[in-house]
Design a protein around this motif. Sequence first.
Motif, PDB file in Angstrom:
ATOM      1  N   PHE A  97      17.951 -18.957 -27.165  1.00  0.00           N
ATOM      2  CA  PHE A  97      16.636 -18.484 -26.720  1.00  0.00           C
ATOM      3  C   PHE A  97      16.638 -16.961 -26.572  1.00  0.00           C
ATOM      4  N   ALA A  98      17.733 -16.424 -26.014  1.00  0.00           N
ATOM      5  CA  ALA A  98      17.834 -14.975 -25.839  1.00  0.00           C
ATOM      6  C   ALA A  98      17.863 -14.264 -27.183  1.00  0.00           C
ATOM      7  N   VAL A  99      18.596 -14.813 -28.134  1.00  0.00           N
ATOM      8  CA  VAL A  99      18.656 -14.211 -29.468  1.00  0.00           C
ATOM      9  C   VAL A  99      17.285 -14.229 -30.125  1.00  0.00           C
ATOM     10  N   GLU A 100      16.587 -15.348 -29.994  1.00  0.00           N
ATOM     11  CA  GLU A 100      15.241 -15.452 -30.572  1.00  0.00           C
ATOM     12  C   GLU A 100      14.331 -14.378 -29.993  1.00  0.00           C
ATOM     13  N   GLY A 101      14.332 -14.235 -28.666  1.00  0.00           N
ATOM     14  CA  GLY A 101      13.494 -13.221 -28.038  1.00  0.00           C
ATOM     15  C   GLY A 101      13.868 -11.814 -28.454  1.00  0.00           C
ATOM     16  N   ALA A 102      15.169 -11.552 -28.574  1.00  0.00           N
ATOM     17  CA  ALA A 102      15.623 -10.220 -28.961  1.00  0.00           C
ATOM     18  C   ALA A 102      15.174  -9.873 -30.374  1.00  0.00           C
ATOM     19  N   LEU A 103      15.318 -10.817 -31.299  1.00  0.00           N
ATOM     20  CA  LEU A 103      14.951 -10.547 -32.688  1.00  0.00           C
ATOM     21  C   LEU A 103      13.443 -10.411 -32.857  1.00  0.00           C
ATOM     22  N   LEU A 104      12.682 -11.222 -32.135  1.00  0.00           N
ATOM     23  CA  LEU A 104      11.227 -11.085 -32.195  1.00  0.00           C
ATOM     24  C   LEU A 104      10.790  -9.743 -31.617  1.00  0.00           C
ATOM     25  N   ALA A 105      11.468  -9.308 -30.556  1.00  0.00           N
ATOM     26  CA  ALA A 105      11.130  -8.029 -29.939  1.00  0.00           C
ATOM     27  C   ALA A 105      11.514  -6.844 -30.807  1.00  0.00           C
ATOM     28  N   SER A 106      12.472  -7.036 -31.708  1.00  0.00           N
ATOM     29  CA  SER A 106      12.939  -5.928 -32.535  1.00  0.00           C
ATOM     30  C   SER A 106      11.970  -5.584 -33.664  1.00  0.00           C
ATOM     31  N   TYR A 107      11.029  -6.490 -33.967  1.00  0.00           N
ATOM     32  CA  TYR A 107      10.114  -6.275 -35.087  1.00  0.00           C
ATOM     33  C   TYR A 107       9.063  -5.225 -34.750  1.00  0.00           C
ATOM     34  N   ARG A 108       8.801  -4.341 -35.714  1.00  0.00           N
ATOM     35  CA  ARG A 108       7.699  -3.381 -35.609  1.00  0.00           C
ATOM     36  C   ARG A 108       6.972  -3.323 -36.950  1.00  0.00           C
ATOM     37  N   PHE A 109       5.664  -3.232 -36.882  1.00  0.00           N
ATOM     38  CA  PHE A 109       4.873  -3.035 -38.099  1.00  0.00           C
ATOM     39  C   PHE A 109       4.565  -1.551 -38.216  1.00  0.00           C
ATOM     40  N   GLU A 110       5.276  -0.869 -39.115  1.00  0.00           N
ATOM     41  CA  GLU A 110       5.136   0.579 -39.238  1.00  0.00           C
ATOM     42  C   GLU A 110       4.898   1.016 -40.689  1.00  0.00           C
ATOM     43  N   ARG A 118       6.934   7.234 -36.467  1.00  0.00           N
ATOM     44  CA  ARG A 118       7.699   5.997 -36.373  1.00  0.00           C
ATOM     45  C   ARG A 118       8.663   6.058 -35.210  1.00  0.00           C
ATOM     46  N   LYS A 119       8.975   4.900 -34.663  1.00  0.00           N
ATOM     47  CA  LYS A 119       9.704   4.829 -33.393  1.00  0.00           C
ATOM     48  C   LYS A 119      11.200   4.601 -33.578  1.00  0.00           C
ATOM     49  N   GLY A 120      11.746   5.094 -34.673  1.00  0.00           N
ATOM     50  CA  GLY A 120      13.181   4.942 -34.899  1.00  0.00           C
ATOM     51  C   GLY A 120      13.476   3.906 -35.960  1.00  0.00           C
ATOM     52  N   GLY A 121      14.770   3.827 -36.321  1.00  0.00           N
ATOM     53  CA  GLY A 121      15.183   2.912 -37.367  1.00  0.00           C
ATOM     54  C   GLY A 121      15.198   1.469 -36.899  1.00  0.00           C
ATOM     55  N   PRO A 122      15.509   0.564 -37.807  1.00  0.00           N
ATOM     56  CA  PRO A 122      15.540  -0.863 -37.458  1.00  0.00           C
ATOM     57  C   PRO A 122      16.747  -1.190 -36.582  1.00  0.00           C
ATOM     58  N   LEU A 123      16.653  -2.310 -35.886  1.00  0.00           N
ATOM     59  CA  LEU A 123      17.804  -2.817 -35.154  1.00  0.00           C
ATOM     60  C   LEU A 123      18.811  -3.330 -36.179  1.00  0.00           C
ATOM     61  N   ARG A 124      19.996  -2.729 -36.224  1.00  0.00           N
ATOM     62  CA  ARG A 124      20.971  -3.058 -37.259  1.00  0.00           C
ATOM     63  C   ARG A 124      21.916  -4.177 -36.853  1.00  0.00           C
ATOM     64  N   PRO A 444       6.109  -9.689 -23.679  1.00  0.00           N
ATOM     65  CA  PRO A 444       7.534  -9.380 -23.507  1.00  0.00           C
ATOM     66  C   PRO A 444       8.346  -9.299 -24.784  1.00  0.00           C
ATOM     67  N   TYR A 445       8.083 -10.163 -25.767  1.00  0.00           N
ATOM     68  CA  TYR A 445       8.863 -10.074 -26.990  1.00  0.00           C
ATOM     69  C   TYR A 445       7.971  -9.923 -28.236  1.00  0.00           C
ATOM     70  N   LEU A 446       6.718  -9.552 -28.041  1.00  0.00           N
ATOM     71  CA  LEU A 446       5.798  -9.372 -29.165  1.00  0.00           C
ATOM     72  C   LEU A 446       5.050  -8.058 -29.005  1.00  0.00           C
ATOM     73  N   GLU A 447       4.912  -7.332 -30.118  1.00  0.00           N
ATOM     74  CA  GLU A 447       4.042  -6.167 -30.105  1.00  0.00           C
ATOM     75  C   GLU A 447       2.624  -6.605 -30.458  1.00  0.00           C
ATOM     76  N   LYS A 448       1.678  -5.675 -30.366  1.00  0.00           N
ATOM     77  CA  LYS A 448       0.305  -5.987 -30.756  1.00  0.00           C
ATOM     78  C   LYS A 448       0.269  -6.412 -32.220  1.00  0.00           C
ATOM     79  N   GLY A 449      -0.635  -7.336 -32.519  1.00  0.00           N
ATOM     80  CA  GLY A 449      -0.787  -7.795 -33.888  1.00  0.00           C
ATOM     81  C   GLY A 449      -0.418  -9.251 -34.027  1.00  0.00           C
ATOM     82  N   VAL A 450       0.018  -9.630 -35.209  1.00  0.00           N
ATOM     83  CA  VAL A 450       0.281 -11.026 -35.550  1.00  0.00           C
ATOM     84  C   VAL A 450       1.474 -11.557 -34.760  1.00  0.00           C
TER      85      VAL A 450
END
Length: 471
Positions: A97-110, A118-124, A444-450
């Motif tokens: 569950f924690a991994v799922e939340g972390a990966l969903l939170a890492s997404y940005r539409f830029e 832009r707010k920095g590079g991707p989570l590597r 908490p783990y979603l930005e604005k948008g889809v």
Amino acid sequence: MVVTVEDLPQAGDRVVFARKGEFAKEGVLREEFDGGKLATLIWREGRGRIVYVGLGEGPVTGDLLRKAAGTGVKLLRRLGAEEVYIDCTAFPERADFAVEGALLASYRFEDFRMPEARKGGPLRALGVAVGKGGPGKVRAEVERATTLAEAVNYVRQLGNQPANVVTPAVLAEKARELATESRLSCQVLGPKELEEAGFGGILAVGKGSDNPPRLIVLEHRPTAAPPIVVVGKAVTFDSGGISIKPGEHMDEMKFDKMGGCAVLGVMRAASRLGLPVPLVGVVASAENMPSARAYRPGDLIRSYGGKTIEVLNTDAEGRILLADAVGYAVERFAPRLLFDLATLTGACIVALGRYRAGLFSPDSGLRDRLWQLGEEAGEPVWPLPLGEEFAEAIQSDVALVKNVSGAREGGGSVGAAFIQHWVGATPWVHLDIAGPAWVSRELPYLEKGVTGFGVRLLIRYLLSLANQEPQ
């Protein structure tokens, strides 16, 4: 993205969970941080930063860990972190569950931001610590959560694209690319094939646009058993047609494709997880625009299979698309179970708010199971009624059905009753995702948008089904 499972937390940027009343660190006042639900504290330690995220004092559910991990990762990402570790040593059985939340939170539409904005590079890289002896037990769950979150982020990336980028033809091409990458079979019907086969509903909705409609069919066939079919509405832009919408918030109608995009995400995840359940995805895609060619209130349409529709409002176009797609799916695939997902009615938003989908099914056991799984998945649903009164409300004097009742009450149930005419005796679930398909504020783990709503729910259902069946 590299996701690893560790014995113990590594040095560097970390997310650590704290229960309310149990956090104690020299120099930190209780008024500054006491472990309250989703409260945060940033602490620098050596070259790394620790973000403490509060879990409150109630039960620690999977969804709470999903939200807490997302909160922490979002904060570290804003600070420029590209490698993050999550300390799940106290909750190894919920590390997925924690991994799922972390990966969903890492997404940005830029895609359209200027480089300097832009707010920095991707989570590597993401590491999750589960304690000594834990990695072997939870690695499979973490891998599954990673695949699922990546499928949701795929849907979000596709769904956030504007209508001048993603047309029905482009969506079909994306489906072909997905099929190649994910070992799916793919068939696309264009305007000529749709006309020859009698898809009068899809063609009518798409008539007013210079971007012709498509019907997309993806198949995951690990066995020859009857499949489960998932049908999605993908209106790449919905102006309302001749019954044009008000200008306010019309820009959000680029999100009217999210039922269909969710179907693509479900197919991606199912294939990459190697689910043993035969699965077919059917996406009906059109652009609903006003023009001299557009369909009109008062038009009579013959849908796939011959059932007729009286059009009273061209802005109730999604159910017309679904009539063709569902009728086709039932006839061609004889499914053991059929789902449809659609941003169908504003009435569901009025009834349930922005964060729950309307759930319609004649099967009470299936309703209860999906209700439970929705809570676990963080994609909550709420059962709404079907009944004769809603079917009677759309009886037409000149066709089988009319596409709206002409009254305001029960709009979500009226839409479901319309689709039910094409379902017949097939076991069926309709999900009206008009509310939760996108959000206009950060969560908490979603930005604005889809949001990618529907993928996590349906994959959890398919996983539970796979576990019940003989291998």
